[in-house]
Write a protein that holds these residues in place. Structure first.
Motif, mmCIF file in Angstrom:
data_model
loop_
_atom_site.group_PDB
_atom_site.id
_atom_site.type_symbol
_atom_site.label_atom_id
_atom_site.label_comp_id
_atom_site.label_asym_id
_atom_site.label_seq_id
_atom_site.Cartn_x
_atom_site.Cartn_y
_atom_site.Cartn_z
ATOM 1 N N GLN A 255 0.825 -1.202 0.000
ATOM 2 C CA GLN A 255 0.000 0.000 0.000
ATOM 3 C C GLN A 255 0.861 1.255 0.000
ATOM 4 O OE1 GLN A 255 -2.590 -0.530 3.355
ATOM 5 N NE2 GLN A 255 -4.092 -1.663 2.159
ATOM 6 N N ALA A 256 1.980 1.247 0.705
ATOM 7 C CA ALA A 256 2.837 2.422 0.793
ATOM 8 C C ALA A 256 3.489 2.742 -0.543
ATOM 9 C CB ALA A 256 3.904 2.210 1.863
ATOM 10 N N LYS A 257 3.617 1.747 -1.422
ATOM 11 C CA LYS A 257 4.265 1.955 -2.705
ATOM 12 C C LYS A 257 3.282 2.385 -3.788
ATOM 13 C CE LYS A 257 7.920 -1.309 -1.730
ATOM 14 N NZ LYS A 257 8.518 -2.595 -2.066
ATOM 15 N N GLN A 258 2.024 2.556 -3.451
ATOM 16 C CA GLN A 258 1.024 2.944 -4.430
ATOM 17 C C GLN A 258 0.440 4.309 -4.119
ATOM 18 O OE1 GLN A 258 -1.948 -0.135 -4.693
ATOM 19 N NE2 GLN A 258 -0.847 -1.080 -6.379
ATOM 20 N N ILE A 259 0.011 4.956 -5.190
ATOM 21 C CA ILE A 259 -0.720 6.209 -5.046
ATOM 22 C C ILE A 259 -2.083 5.965 -5.682
ATOM 23 C CG2 ILE A 259 0.236 7.151 -7.192
ATOM 24 C CD1 ILE A 259 0.143 9.892 -5.816
ATOM 25 N N CYS A 260 -3.134 6.369 -5.012
ATOM 26 C CA CYS A 260 -4.498 6.155 -5.500
ATOM 27 C C CYS A 260 -5.175 7.500 -5.718
ATOM 28 C CB CYS A 260 -5.292 5.320 -4.502
ATOM 29 S SG CYS A 260 -4.589 3.696 -4.168
ATOM 30 N N LYS A 261 -5.999 7.549 -6.758
ATOM 31 C CA LYS A 261 -6.717 8.781 -7.089
ATOM 32 C C LYS A 261 -8.149 8.463 -7.471
ATOM 33 C CE LYS A 261 -2.769 11.454 -8.633
ATOM 34 N NZ LYS A 261 -2.242 12.349 -9.636
ATOM 35 N N ASN B 206 -12.403 14.207 -9.512
ATOM 36 C CA ASN B 206 -11.382 13.385 -10.138
ATOM 37 C C ASN B 206 -10.002 13.980 -9.891
ATOM 38 O OD1 ASN B 206 -12.964 11.379 -11.198
ATOM 39 N ND2 ASN B 206 -13.177 12.321 -13.194
ATOM 40 N N GLY B 207 -9.045 13.099 -9.678
ATOM 41 C CA GLY B 207 -7.677 13.533 -9.436
ATOM 42 C C GLY B 207 -7.313 13.674 -7.978
ATOM 43 N N ARG B 208 -8.305 13.671 -7.086
ATOM 44 C CA ARG B 208 -8.022 13.772 -5.647
ATOM 45 C C ARG B 208 -7.237 12.532 -5.227
ATOM 46 N NH1 ARG B 208 -7.970 17.210 -1.675
ATOM 47 N NH2 ARG B 208 -9.997 18.021 -2.257
ATOM 48 N N GLU B 209 -6.086 12.747 -4.592
ATOM 49 C CA GLU B 209 -5.269 11.641 -4.105
ATOM 50 C C GLU B 209 -5.877 11.115 -2.810
ATOM 51 O OE1 GLU B 209 -0.749 11.081 -2.587
ATOM 52 O OE2 GLU B 209 -1.016 12.253 -4.416
ATOM 53 N N VAL B 210 -6.042 9.800 -2.744
ATOM 54 C CA VAL B 210 -6.653 9.165 -1.576
ATOM 55 C C VAL B 210 -5.854 7.929 -1.175
ATOM 56 C CG1 VAL B 210 -8.982 9.983 -2.117
ATOM 57 C CG2 VAL B 210 -8.223 7.755 -2.975
ATOM 58 N N GLU B 211 -6.138 7.453 0.017
ATOM 59 C CA GLU B 211 -5.547 6.225 0.528
ATOM 60 C C GLU B 211 -6.687 5.253 0.835
ATOM 61 O OE1 GLU B 211 -2.770 4.856 4.293
ATOM 62 O OE2 GLU B 211 -3.668 6.840 4.312
ATOM 63 N N ILE C 89 -17.440 3.487 -4.159
ATOM 64 C CA ILE C 89 -17.342 2.278 -4.986
ATOM 65 C C ILE C 89 -15.878 2.122 -5.425
ATOM 66 C CG2 ILE C 89 -17.940 1.333 -7.246
ATOM 67 C CD1 ILE C 89 -20.319 1.005 -5.734
ATOM 68 N N ARG C 90 -15.331 0.932 -5.268
ATOM 69 C CA ARG C 90 -13.910 0.680 -5.542
ATOM 70 C C ARG C 90 -13.517 0.965 -6.983
ATOM 71 N NH1 ARG C 90 -9.453 0.713 -6.827
ATOM 72 N NH2 ARG C 90 -7.765 -0.690 -6.251
ATOM 73 N N GLU C 91 -14.412 0.703 -7.934
ATOM 74 C CA GLU C 91 -14.055 0.856 -9.347
ATOM 75 C C GLU C 91 -13.715 2.305 -9.733
ATOM 76 O OE1 GLU C 91 -17.492 0.659 -12.331
ATOM 77 O OE2 GLU C 91 -18.343 -0.251 -10.518
ATOM 78 N N PHE C 92 -14.068 3.267 -8.900
ATOM 79 C CA PHE C 92 -13.781 4.668 -9.216
ATOM 80 C C PHE C 92 -12.524 5.198 -8.546
ATOM 81 C CE2 PHE C 92 -18.584 4.752 -9.725
ATOM 82 C CZ PHE C 92 -18.507 4.504 -11.095
ATOM 83 N N ILE C 93 -11.737 4.280 -7.959
ATOM 84 C CA ILE C 93 -10.438 4.633 -7.392
ATOM 85 C C ILE C 93 -9.376 3.852 -8.161
ATOM 86 C CG2 ILE C 93 -8.983 4.614 -5.330
ATOM 87 C CD1 ILE C 93 -11.411 6.463 -5.059
ATOM 88 N N SER C 94 -8.430 4.558 -8.739
ATOM 89 C CA SER C 94 -7.348 3.902 -9.480
ATOM 90 C C SER C 94 -6.052 4.060 -8.702
ATOM 91 C CB SER C 94 -7.179 4.532 -10.868
ATOM 92 O OG SER C 94 -8.364 4.345 -11.622
ATOM 93 N N CYS C 95 -5.315 2.965 -8.591
ATOM 94 C CA CYS C 95 -4.049 2.975 -7.852
ATOM 95 C C CYS C 95 -2.897 2.624 -8.797
ATOM 96 C CB CYS C 95 -4.092 1.979 -6.697
ATOM 97 S SG CYS C 95 -5.380 2.355 -5.478
ATOM 98 N N TYR C 96 -1.782 3.310 -8.608
ATOM 99 C CA TYR C 96 -0.618 3.131 -9.450
ATOM 100 C C TYR C 96 0.611 2.982 -8.561
ATOM 101 C CZ TYR C 96 -3.976 5.613 -12.380
ATOM 102 O OH TYR C 96 -5.117 6.002 -13.027
#
Length: 99
Positions: free
Chosen positions: A23-29, A54-59, A90-97
């Motif tokens: 989790q620490a190695k990912q950024i989610c938006k 859109n674009g808000r960074e979240v954890e 809803i999980r599908e609207f959060i993308s993690c990289y």
């Protein structure tokens, strides 16, 4: 006196540490394809309490499922210098990289 940790405890602890590292190695938006702000709720599929653009960074803090089996995530993030617990989306609207 010596004591030994049970193998299942050691395995559980290792999984917790590995999960935290991943989790620490990912950024989610927030990435809602509709282009509208994403509704944030008190609990999965409950009353809307906020919305995020859109674009808000979240954890991602926690995952749960609604009565239709859809994954929801509890999210948090920084806002104006303070950490906030936003709520459930809803999980599908959060993308993690990977970072």
């Amino acid at each position: 006196m010596s004591f030994r940790l049970a193998p299942t405890f050691v395995l559980s602890l290792a999984l917790v540490v590995l999960t935290a590292e991943v989790q620490a190695k990912q950024i989610c938006k927030v990435t809602d394809p509709t282009g509208t702000p994403l509704n944030v709720r008190n609990s999965p599929n409950s009353k809307i309490i906020n919305s995020l653009r859109n674009g808000r960074e979240v954890e991602i803090l926690e995952t749960d499922y609604d009565n239709r089996g859809r994954p929801w995530v509890r999210i948090g993030g920084n806002y104006r210098g303070e950490y906030r617990f936003w709520g459930w989306v809803i999980r599908e609207f959060i993308s993690c990289y990977d970072r």
